[in-house]
Design an enzyme around this catalytic site. Structure first.
Site, PDB file in Angstrom:
ATOM      1  CD  GLU A   1      10.549  23.487  -4.351  1.00  0.00           C
ATOM      2  OE1 GLU A   1      10.806  22.271  -4.455  1.00  0.00           O
ATOM      3  OE2 GLU A   1      11.152  24.353  -4.985  1.00  0.00           O
TER       4      GLU A   1
ATOM      5  CB  THR B   1      20.015  23.018  -1.123  1.00  0.00           C
ATOM      6  OG1 THR B   1      19.865  22.546  -2.458  1.00  0.00           O
ATOM      7  CG2 THR B   1      19.199  24.288  -0.960  1.00  0.00           C
TER       8      THR B   1
END
Ligand code: ADP
Length: 310
Positions: free
Chosen positions: A129, A181
């Site tokens: 991530e 994001t």
């Protein structure tokens, strides 16, 4: 030589009021991978999909996760060959990067006779991530590995609580727009009013209690986010209309999946979930934005290692 096939589910993070702490896994879509434990040291990654993702291990999220696992395992004489067939579209808000990272480490752990705990695997996958978004977060990885609904009470140190929940249908619409994001994070306010915080933690507690007590009414009442959604939803065309009409059609509630652009709705009954899908299609047809929809259920087993051969 040992090979396993891996299925890694899509996930919904930021479950409405549970920003950064609550997530769930889906039965569809799922990424497919094949992992081989090799006597040739190092890690080799191949993609057999059309997404043009980096194959260099340190730049691929699955690679970063596996490298962390290999380092801690500490046997420099072994290596892995990983083939990824990505089904979950990257950037959809459905945990595409988490599926690669989580799937790879669960598969590797199987080949290493379950040397590591699930929590160790979450820790390794968080390195993936970091490659995808610059920060180590676990809100997609955790439901991907554990299945079902998961609560992350704390990330440093990791404190994961898998929650039981009643059967639910999940309808997802993925409008074909890009929500970065970084943008979705940047527009958030840094401060929260006490009255909003009180509403939010009431809802989180209600949602968790609703899951544990199989109380659909309580789940529905608690699916409200007064802090993140009012700001983030402006990035998603049609959001308010989708939410309002789906709830009128009997959905329990829903919101933005991850940081978007996918939007999801939970339903108790399959026919409601299908009506909700039609409502989503009608709205995006009217707005003139392309989309994909899925009607699925909550995945309760997490990453699955489907077959192995000697
Ligand atoms: P999602 O919101 O669906 O989780 P993200 O935006 O978090 O998707 O992650 C996608 C990003 O991660 C993209 O920038 C992509 O290039 C990068 N990436 C690197 N390797 C992979 C991989 N194996 N699977 C998915 N994304 C990857």
């Amino acid at each position: 030589m040992n090979t396993v096939k891996i299925l890694a589910p899509a996930t919904i993070a930021n479950l409405v009021c549970g920003f950064d702490i609550l997530g769930l896994a889906l039965n569809h879509p799922q990424d497919e991978m094949e992992l081989t434990l090799s006597k040739e040291p190092g890690l080799r990654i191949k993609h057999i999909d059309a997404y043009n993702l980096p194959e260099e291990p340190a730049k691929n999220v699955a690679g970063a996760a596996l490298l962390a696992l290999m380092e801690e395992y500490g046997d420099a004489s072994i290596g892995f060959d990983l083939t990824i067939n990505k089904i979950i579209k990257p950037g959809s808000g459905l945990g595409s990067s988490a599926a690669s990272s989580a799937g790879a480490v669960v598969g590797a752990n199987h080949l290493l006779n379950n040397h590591f705990t699930k929590q160790d695997l979450v820790r390794f996958a968080m390195n993936g991530e970091k490659v995808a978004s610059g920060v180590k977060h676990a809100d997609n990885i955790t439901p991907c590995i554990y299945g079902g609904v998961t609560l992350i009470r704390s990330i440093f140190p990791l404190d994961i609580i898998p929650l039981s929940a009643p059967p639910m249908y999940v309808t997802v619409v993925h409008p074909q727009i890009e929500v970065k994001t970084s943008d979705a994070r940047q527009i958030l306010r840094k401060e929260v009013q006490l009255k909003d915080a009180i509403k939010q933690w009431g809802n989180i507690a209600g949602l968790v209690a609703g899951f544990l007590q199989n109380d659909y009414e309580l789940i529905s009442r608690s699916l409200e986010d007064v802090i993140i959604e009012p700001i983030r939803s402006i990035l998603i065309p049609g959001f308010d209309e989708v939410k309002q009409q789906c709830k009128e059609a009997g959905a329990l509630g829903g919101g933005i999946s991850g940081s978007g652009p996918s939007v999801f709705m939970l339903s108790k009954e399959e026919h409601t979930a299908k009506n909700v899908e039609q409502i989503m299609k009608n709205i995006y047809d009217k707005i003139g934005v392309d989309y994909h929809t899925h009607v699925t259920t909550v995945n309760t087993e997490g990453v699955k290692v489907v077959s192995s051969e000697a």
